[in-house]
Write a protein that holds these residues in place. Structure first.
Motif, PDB file in Angstrom:
ATOM      1  N   MET A   1      -9.343   6.255   0.928  1.00 27.60           N
ATOM      2  CA  MET A   1      -8.796   5.686  -0.308  1.00 27.60           C
ATOM      3  C   MET A   1      -7.267   5.711  -0.244  1.00 27.60           C
ATOM      4  N   ILE A   2      -6.654   4.562  -0.520  1.00 26.13           N
ATOM      5  CA  ILE A   2      -5.202   4.456  -0.502  1.00 26.13           C
ATOM      6  C   ILE A   2      -4.650   4.882  -1.853  1.00 26.13           C
ATOM      7  N   ASP A   3      -3.610   5.692  -1.823  1.00 24.57           N
ATOM      8  CA  ASP A   3      -2.924   6.074  -3.060  1.00 24.57           C
ATOM      9  C   ASP A   3      -2.239   4.838  -3.623  1.00 24.57           C
ATOM     10  N   THR A   4      -2.672   4.422  -4.810  1.00 16.25           N
ATOM     11  CA  THR A   4      -2.140   3.189  -5.374  1.00 16.25           C
ATOM     12  C   THR A   4      -0.835   3.395  -6.139  1.00 16.25           C
ATOM     13  N   SER A   5      -0.289   4.604  -6.123  1.00 14.42           N
ATOM     14  CA  SER A   5       1.086   4.791  -6.562  1.00 14.42           C
ATOM     15  C   SER A   5       1.954   4.086  -5.534  1.00 14.42           C
ATOM     16  N   PHE A   6       2.611   3.020  -5.953  1.00 15.31           N
ATOM     17  CA  PHE A   6       3.264   2.156  -4.974  1.00 15.31           C
ATOM     18  C   PHE A   6       4.379   2.875  -4.224  1.00 15.31           C
ATOM     19  N   GLN A   7       5.119   3.711  -4.908  1.00 17.25           N
ATOM     20  CA  GLN A   7       6.196   4.435  -4.243  1.00 17.25           C
ATOM     21  C   GLN A   7       5.638   5.383  -3.181  1.00 17.25           C
ATOM     22  N   THR A   8       4.566   6.088  -3.534  1.00 17.20           N
ATOM     23  CA  THR A   8       3.933   7.002  -2.586  1.00 17.20           C
ATOM     24  C   THR A   8       3.393   6.234  -1.383  1.00 17.20           C
ATOM     25  N   PHE A   9       2.738   5.127  -1.650  1.00 19.17           N
ATOM     26  CA  PHE A   9       2.206   4.277  -0.580  1.00 19.17           C
ATOM     27  C   PHE A   9       3.321   3.822   0.355  1.00 19.17           C
ATOM     28  N   THR A  10       4.432   3.363  -0.229  1.00 20.25           N
ATOM     29  CA  THR A  10       5.557   2.862   0.560  1.00 20.25           C
ATOM     30  C   THR A  10       6.126   3.957   1.462  1.00 20.25           C
ATOM     31  N   GLU A  11       6.348   5.118   0.897  1.00 26.28           N
ATOM     32  CA  GLU A  11       6.921   6.223   1.676  1.00 26.28           C
ATOM     33  C   GLU A  11       5.976   6.653   2.789  1.00 26.28           C
ATOM     34  N   ASP A  12       4.682   6.700   2.492  1.00 25.21           N
ATOM     35  CA  ASP A  12       3.701   7.123   3.481  1.00 25.21           C
ATOM     36  C   ASP A  12       3.598   6.110   4.620  1.00 25.21           C
ATOM     37  N   LEU A  13       3.575   4.825   4.279  1.00 24.45           N
ATOM     38  CA  LEU A  13       3.459   3.790   5.295  1.00 24.45           C
ATOM     39  C   LEU A  13       4.687   3.776   6.205  1.00 24.45           C
ATOM     40  N   GLN A  14       5.848   3.956   5.623  1.00 26.98           N
ATOM     41  CA  GLN A  14       7.066   3.984   6.431  1.00 26.98           C
ATOM     42  C   GLN A  14       7.020   5.117   7.454  1.00 26.98           C
ATOM     43  N   LYS A  15       6.513   6.260   7.041  1.00 29.42           N
ATOM     44  CA  LYS A  15       6.387   7.390   7.970  1.00 29.42           C
ATOM     45  C   LYS A  15       5.376   7.086   9.072  1.00 29.42           C
ATOM     46  N   ARG A  16       4.269   6.475   8.693  1.00 24.34           N
ATOM     47  CA  ARG A  16       3.223   6.170   9.666  1.00 24.34           C
ATOM     48  C   ARG A  16       3.712   5.166  10.712  1.00 24.34           C
ATOM     49  N   LEU A  17       4.554   4.225  10.295  1.00 20.83           N
ATOM     50  CA  LEU A  17       5.043   3.203  11.215  1.00 20.83           C
ATOM     51  C   LEU A  17       6.040   3.750  12.229  1.00 20.83           C
ATOM     52  N   LYS A  18       6.562   4.938  11.977  1.00 22.63           N
ATOM     53  CA  LYS A  18       7.491   5.559  12.921  1.00 22.63           C
ATOM     54  C   LYS A  18       6.763   6.304  14.032  1.00 22.63           C
ATOM     55  N   LYS A  19       5.468   6.498  13.862  1.00 22.04           N
ATOM     56  CA  LYS A  19       4.664   7.155  14.890  1.00 22.04           C
ATOM     57  C   LYS A  19       4.239   6.126  15.939  1.00 22.04           C
ATOM     58  N   PRO A  20       3.773   6.575  17.109  1.00 23.21           N
ATOM     59  CA  PRO A  20       3.283   5.622  18.118  1.00 23.21           C
ATOM     60  C   PRO A  20       2.185   4.728  17.537  1.00 23.21           C
ATOM     61  N   LEU A  21       2.263   3.451  17.834  1.00 23.84           N
ATOM     62  CA  LEU A  21       1.320   2.487  17.277  1.00 23.84           C
ATOM     63  C   LEU A  21       0.067   2.375  18.143  1.00 23.84           C
ATOM     64  N   PRO A  22      -1.090   2.054  17.534  1.00 27.36           N
ATOM     65  CA  PRO A  22      -2.325   1.932  18.312  1.00 27.36           C
ATOM     66  C   PRO A  22      -2.356   0.710  19.218  1.00 27.36           C
ATOM     67  N   GLY A  23      -1.643  -0.351  18.842  1.00 25.24           N
ATOM     68  CA  GLY A  23      -1.489  -1.520  19.707  1.00 25.24           C
ATOM     69  C   GLY A  23      -2.793  -2.113  20.194  1.00 25.24           C
ATOM     70  N   GLU A  24      -2.934  -2.192  21.530  1.00 21.58           N
ATOM     71  CA  GLU A  24      -4.050  -2.898  22.150  1.00 21.58           C
ATOM     72  C   GLU A  24      -5.405  -2.358  21.721  1.00 21.58           C
ATOM     73  N   SER A  25      -5.535  -1.058  21.526  1.00 20.07           N
ATOM     74  CA  SER A  25      -6.831  -0.490  21.133  1.00 20.07           C
ATOM     75  C   SER A  25      -7.276  -1.030  19.778  1.00 20.07           C
ATOM     76  N   ALA A  26      -6.327  -1.269  18.885  1.00 20.65           N
ATOM     77  CA  ALA A  26      -6.646  -1.861  17.583  1.00 20.65           C
ATOM     78  C   ALA A  26      -6.887  -3.354  17.720  1.00 20.65           C
ATOM     79  N   HIS A  27      -6.090  -4.026  18.537  1.00 22.83           N
ATOM     80  CA  HIS A  27      -6.232  -5.477  18.707  1.00 22.83           C
ATOM     81  C   HIS A  27      -7.598  -5.843  19.282  1.00 22.83           C
ATOM     82  N   GLN A  28      -8.082  -5.047  20.221  1.00 20.13           N
ATOM     83  CA  GLN A  28      -9.345  -5.368  20.890  1.00 20.13           C
ATOM     84  C   GLN A  28     -10.516  -5.429  19.914  1.00 20.13           C
ATOM     85  N   LYS A  29     -10.457  -4.656  18.861  1.00 16.23           N
ATOM     86  CA  LYS A  29     -11.567  -4.611  17.900  1.00 16.23           C
ATOM     87  C   LYS A  29     -11.813  -5.970  17.242  1.00 16.23           C
ATOM     88  N   MET A  30     -10.746  -6.771  17.096  1.00 18.48           N
ATOM     89  CA  MET A  30     -10.899  -8.057  16.404  1.00 18.48           C
ATOM     90  C   MET A  30     -10.519  -9.239  17.286  1.00 18.48           C
TER      91      MET A  30
END
Length: 209
Positions: free
Chosen positions: A1-30
């Motif tokens: 479940m995503i926290d629908t507090s928009f500020q919290t969501f924004t801050e969390d997503l920004q942090k997640r995007l600074k970590k290594p990305l899944p890239g090809e492993s995610a792309h292959q699924k679709m």
């Protein structure tokens, strides 16, 4: 479940995007079966492009817009996509490309967009483009002004709907007279597949890890 507090969501997503990305492993699924079977690689004619994945708060939830491309004589006619397009000489970088194209195609006020980060650049064999997904947020629901030459419809998507695993399917899809096996996301009455689905797959993996 995503926290629908928009500020919290924004801050969390920004942090997640600074970590290594899944890239090809995610792309292959679709990815469609044809993508790997044909084995088309980038070459000296491959061009650069970018799309904007833009979140905004609406109705106590979080939304993002997709666009339906008009029917035309091109490889992506009638498909669902994120606003975006090719890099032009006036663009100092691909982030600027994504913002400019979003403004031109659907009227997003780019001066109000906060860019949070990037997903993995993705090669699109049919059009011979590398596309850079750019993640941004708006603090309000935008008014959309679609360019009829580029956009047949703007489809507002609830993020919670994207997170519902029951919207994932697999089907034979006809593209310019060729039938391909491709997984898709069923979003409202539209099937989202191909590169756009691969980008969504990586986005969802980033949000869920």
């Amino acid at each position: 479940m995503i926290d629908t507090s928009f500020q919290t969501f924004t801050e969390d997503l920004q942090k997640r995007l600074k970590k290594p990305l899944p890239g090809e492993s995610a792309h292959q699924k679709m990815a469609s079966a044809a993508r790997y079977r044909l084995g088309i690689k980038p070459n000296e004619r491959t061009r650069r492009s970018a799309v904007l994945i833009c979140f905004y708060p609406y109705q106590n939830s979080i939304y993002l817009p997709l666009i339906l491309r008009p029917q035309y004589d091109g490889v992506h006619a009638g498909q669902m996509a994120f606003p975006g397009g090719r890099m032009e000489r006036i663009d100092e970088n691909l982030t600027r490309t994504a913002l400019r194209e979003a403004q031109e195609e659907v009227g997003i006020r780019v001066s109000d967009v906060k860019v949070l980060g990037l997903l993995t650049e993705l090669f699109i064999p049919p059009s011979n483009f590398y596309v850079q997904p750019v993640i941004g947020v708006l603090p309000y629901r935008p008014e959309f002004y679609p360019d009829p030459r580029e956009v047949e419809a703007v489809v507002e998507v609830d993020l919670e709907r994207l997170l519902d695993e029951t919207i994932v399917g697999d089907s034979k899809i006809e593209v310019r007279g060729i039938t391909v096996d491709a997984p898709f996301y069923q979003i409202q009455e539209y099937r989202v597949w191909g590169a756009t689905a691969m980008m969504i797959s990586e986005l969802l993996m980033v949000l869920s890890r």
